[in-house]
Design an enzyme around this catalytic site. Sequence first.
Site, PDB file in Angstrom:
ATOM      1  CG  ASN A   8      -1.732   1.221   1.411  1.00  0.00           C
ATOM      2  OD1 ASN A   8      -1.830   2.040   0.495  1.00  0.00           O
ATOM      3  ND2 ASN A   8      -2.333   1.385   2.581  1.00  0.00           N
ATOM      4  CD1 TRP A   9       3.839   1.387  -2.752  1.00  0.00           C
ATOM      5  CD2 TRP A   9       3.587   2.394  -4.732  1.00  0.00           C
ATOM      6  NE1 TRP A   9       4.682   0.775  -3.644  1.00  0.00           N
ATOM      7  CE2 TRP A   9       4.550   1.375  -4.869  1.00  0.00           C
ATOM      8  CE3 TRP A   9       3.266   3.171  -5.853  1.00  0.00           C
ATOM      9  CZ2 TRP A   9       5.190   1.108  -6.083  1.00  0.00           C
ATOM     10  CZ3 TRP A   9       3.892   2.902  -7.053  1.00  0.00           C
ATOM     11  CH2 TRP A   9       4.845   1.870  -7.168  1.00  0.00           C
ATOM     12  CE  LYS A  10      -0.231   3.462   4.682  1.00  0.00           C
ATOM     13  NZ  LYS A  10      -0.078   3.611   6.125  1.00  0.00           N
ATOM     14  CG  HIS A  96      -5.928   2.326   5.618  1.00  0.00           C
ATOM     15  ND1 HIS A  96      -5.420   3.272   6.464  1.00  0.00           N
ATOM     16  CD2 HIS A  96      -4.938   1.419   5.426  1.00  0.00           C
ATOM     17  CE1 HIS A  96      -4.164   2.941   6.779  1.00  0.00           C
ATOM     18  NE2 HIS A  96      -3.858   1.820   6.149  1.00  0.00           N
ATOM     19  CD  GLU A 153      -3.901  -1.888   7.986  1.00  0.00           C
ATOM     20  OE1 GLU A 153      -2.830  -2.336   7.549  1.00  0.00           O
ATOM     21  OE2 GLU A 153      -4.322  -0.765   7.715  1.00  0.00           O
ATOM     22  N   GLY A 159       2.651   2.451  10.657  1.00  0.00           N
ATOM     23  CA  GLY A 159       3.696   3.431  10.359  1.00  0.00           C
ATOM     24  C   GLY A 159       4.590   3.777  11.540  1.00  0.00           C
ATOM     25  CB  SER A 190       5.238  -1.914  12.011  1.00  0.00           C
ATOM     26  OG  SER A 190       4.927  -0.564  12.306  1.00  0.00           O
ATOM     27  N   GLY A 209       2.779  -1.146   4.347  1.00  0.00           N
ATOM     28  CA  GLY A 209       2.868   0.251   3.933  1.00  0.00           C
ATOM     29  C   GLY A 209       4.312   0.649   3.702  1.00  0.00           C
TER      30      GLY A 209
HETATM   31  P1  PGA Z   1       2.843   0.407   7.691  1.00  0.00           P
HETATM   32  O1  PGA Z   1       1.389   0.688   7.087  1.00  0.00           O
HETATM   33  O2  PGA Z   1       3.331  -0.887   7.090  1.00  0.00           O
HETATM   34  O3  PGA Z   1       3.672   1.581   7.290  1.00  0.00           O
HETATM   35  O4  PGA Z   1       2.681   0.282   9.167  1.00  0.00           O
HETATM   36  C1  PGA Z   1       0.456  -0.340   7.012  1.00  0.00           C
HETATM   37  C2  PGA Z   1      -0.861   0.178   6.490  1.00  0.00           C
HETATM   38  O5  PGA Z   1      -1.258   1.297   6.833  1.00  0.00           O
HETATM   39  O6  PGA Z   1      -1.542  -0.516   5.714  1.00  0.00           O
END
Ligand code: PGA
Length: 233
Positions: A8-10, A96, A153, A159, A190, A209
């Site tokens: 997921n590149w956001k 999300h 999540e 993050g 993470s 992410g």
């Molecule tokens: P992250 O994000 O791997 O940076 O924790 C995961 C997500 O939000 O799907």
Amino acid sequence: MKKLIIGNWKANKSLAQAQTWLETVSISSNRLDLSNITPILAPAFSLLDSMRPVTTELNWQLAAQDLSPFPAGSYTGAISAINLKSLSVSYVLVGHSERRQYFKETSQEVATKAELALEAGITPIVCVSNLTLAEQASAFDVSLAKRCIIAYEPLEAIGTGNEASLGSVKEFKNKVKLLFGEVPFLYGGSVDELNVGEYLLVTDGALVGTASLKAEQFINLLKTAQGDKPAVT
Ligand code: PGA
């Protein structure tokens, strides 16, 4: 079922950065064995079409990060399920925590989006946390929930580098099973190349992410995931 590994590149990456990422991946994923995993790339809407030739060639799938809660029609600025389907999108993230937090998305809207995605032939990946699980379950009718993938999540793990313990992921999976029945279950928060193997022991895949942003790191993560064992219930 193959393990689903979703990058997921956001809202990151320009077109040029995305192309560079894909070039690196194309070169180094030559010998990537996909017998146990399905890599899925979830770039911003604006990048989906340009990612498509390479993801098709690599036999990866495309996901969108969101979709409109309205069908195709006069909804300026919205991206409908039909728009996404025409770009070969197979999966879509819904609910999300960043959508719920910054865009004030409700569980009812998430349920509507999941319904529209399914009608268009796109599999919804419904993201929930400890805070939203019960509310999301009551917004879903049972037959809708059974056709979704559920992703756990935890907010504190997204993050931050503070990934959830395996025990808490298993515990959450049991709650999901009680509410939704046997549905594919993912973990996100993470996840990286060092811990993905552990999570895949108890889940059907991972939502990644930060560790998906660097091509080399994502490839390493996929390699670890590919070598892993099936989920234990
Ligand atoms: P992250 O994000 O791997 O940076 O924790 C995961 C997500 O939000 O799907």
